[in-house]
Scaffold this active site. Structure first.
Site, mmCIF file in Angstrom:
data_model
loop_
_atom_site.group_PDB
_atom_site.id
_atom_site.type_symbol
_atom_site.label_atom_id
_atom_site.label_comp_id
_atom_site.label_asym_id
_atom_site.label_seq_id
_atom_site.Cartn_x
_atom_site.Cartn_y
_atom_site.Cartn_z
ATOM 1 N N CYS A 135 0.836 -1.206 0.000
ATOM 2 C CA CYS A 135 0.000 0.000 0.000
ATOM 3 C C CYS A 135 0.872 1.257 0.000
ATOM 4 O O CYS A 135 1.410 1.646 1.036
ATOM 5 C CB CYS A 135 -0.911 -0.022 1.222
ATOM 6 S SG CYS A 135 -1.944 1.442 1.372
ATOM 7 N N CYS A 138 -0.385 4.162 2.091
ATOM 8 C CA CYS A 138 -0.195 3.952 3.538
ATOM 9 C C CYS A 138 1.266 4.160 3.925
ATOM 10 O O CYS A 138 1.570 4.769 4.948
ATOM 11 C CB CYS A 138 -0.559 2.529 3.957
ATOM 12 S SG CYS A 138 -2.102 1.906 3.321
ATOM 13 N N ASP A 139 2.190 3.594 3.151
ATOM 14 C CA ASP A 139 3.586 3.491 3.592
ATOM 15 C C ASP A 139 4.567 4.361 2.808
ATOM 16 O O ASP A 139 5.742 4.436 3.178
ATOM 17 C CB ASP A 139 4.054 2.024 3.481
ATOM 18 C CG ASP A 139 3.223 1.104 4.374
ATOM 19 O OD1 ASP A 139 2.746 1.585 5.423
ATOM 20 O OD2 ASP A 139 3.047 -0.073 4.027
#
Ligand code: NAP
Length: 307
Positions: A135, A138-139
């Site tokens: 992701c 997300c990261d």
């Protein structure tokens, strides 16, 4: 003993399921949340760090999942560990068949989630959360100024490459064929970026590193040439697999297996609602999953008030 007929059975105890449990309890519904294992918790529990959940910057995924669970436990939401095998429509609602028994409910919120497809490369599992991610939104922020690789050729891979190019020094986009599957507009965007290098006809063979990722071994499938790319992060974007098999018989899924429902989480089957990553939608994140849990319960309340 008389048969218990719950107002709602929630299947899944990730962020969407737990949010639905909390909203259902607070709304005074009789609700049971089924989870495969005690405190299953969903994908968030395996997420190294969640840096985009408002109010809790940098929280560890496990801690965030546990906070949701503690909240549900504190207000005495009812949970049961069992594996759901099937869901059948009955006259007054639904029969949820589990590996242990049968549970009856007027409505069902499907919150079983989805999982990112893996490549099953050597090093992939070992370095997951240590540079291997599924992701980018997300990261990606953890790789500011670094070199990353995105594997895949679909919309998600192209979007990930565009997203990462804004903060990374360089992004390799590694695709197994000589054309991207991504939408034309995304293809153009990614190809115009000076710090994105597309490696065509290329497959990843191995992710290397000890405590963290430091290289990706790739091979050109046409020439056979092998290369070792020095990278700090590897983003795998080769598709998502929703856990919708048990509900397909009673509710419609799209061609990829997502339950078809809008923002109100209402599916085409009266009494069945879809919340979280299992729902057909654009953005699959913790913040959208918890929103779905709340919306699904609101729709359940509306459904129960008129049926
Ligand atoms: P996807 O469209 O299925 O693309 C998966 C990509 O991974 C494909 O390019 C595929 O290669 C590649 N791939 C699959 N297995 C592989 C393997 N074992 N090794 C190497 N490469 C592999 O999946 P997605 O990109 O996750 O998108 C999921 C869905 O969400 C799609 O319907 C997409 O359109 C949609 N979506 C839409 C938007 C948008 O509209 N803005 C944004 C994000 C996602 P091949 O091309 O060779 O098959």
């Amino acid at each position: 003993m008389g048969l218990i007929m719950y107002d709602v059975v929630i299947i899944g105890s990730g962020p969407a399921g737990l949010s639905a449990s909390i909203y259902a309890k607070r709304a005074g519904l009789s609700a049971l949340t089924l989870e495969q294992n005690p405190m299953s918790g969903g994908q968030v529990l395996n997420t190294y760090e969640v840096d985009n959940y408002p109010g809790l910057p940098g929280i560890n995924g496990f801690d965030l999942g546990m906070k949701f669970r503690e909240h549900a436990d504190k207000i005495q939401c009812e949970f049961k560990s069992s594996t759901v095998c099937g869901i059948k429509k009955v006259e007054s609602g639904f029969r949820v068949e589990t590996d242990q028994d049968e549970i009856f409910a007027k409505t069902v919120i499907a919150a079983m989630g989805a999982t990112h497809a893996k490549l099953n490369l050597p090093g992939e599992d070992e370095l997951s959360g240590k540079g291997v991610s599924y992701c980018a939104t997300c990261d990606g922020a953890f790789f500011r100024g670094k070199v990353t690789a995105v594997i895949g050729g679909g919309d998600v891979a192209a979007e990930d490459a565009v997203f990462l190019s804004r903060s990374c020094e360089k992004v390799y986009l590694i695709h197994r064929r000589d054309e991207l599957r991504a939408a034309a507009v995304l293809q153009k965007e990614v190809m115009d970026l000076p710090n994105v290098e597309i490696l065509w006809d290329t497959v990843a063979e191995r992710i290397e590193g000890n405590e963290k990722v430091d290289a990706l071994a790739v091979k050109n499938v046409k020439t056979g040439k092998k290369e070792r790319l020095s990278v700090d992060g590897v983003f795998v974007a080769v598709g998502i697999i929703p856990f919708s098999d048990i509900i397909k018989e009673v509710a419609d899924c799209d061609e990829r297996g997502y339950l078809i429902a809008g923002e109100d989480c209402v599916t085409g089957t009266p009494g069945i609602f879809a919340a979280g990553d299992i729902r057909s939608k654009k953005l699959r994140q913790v913040v959208t999953a918890v929103a779905d849990g709340a919306n699904a319960v609101t729709s359940v309340l509306e459904y129960l008030s008129v049926s």
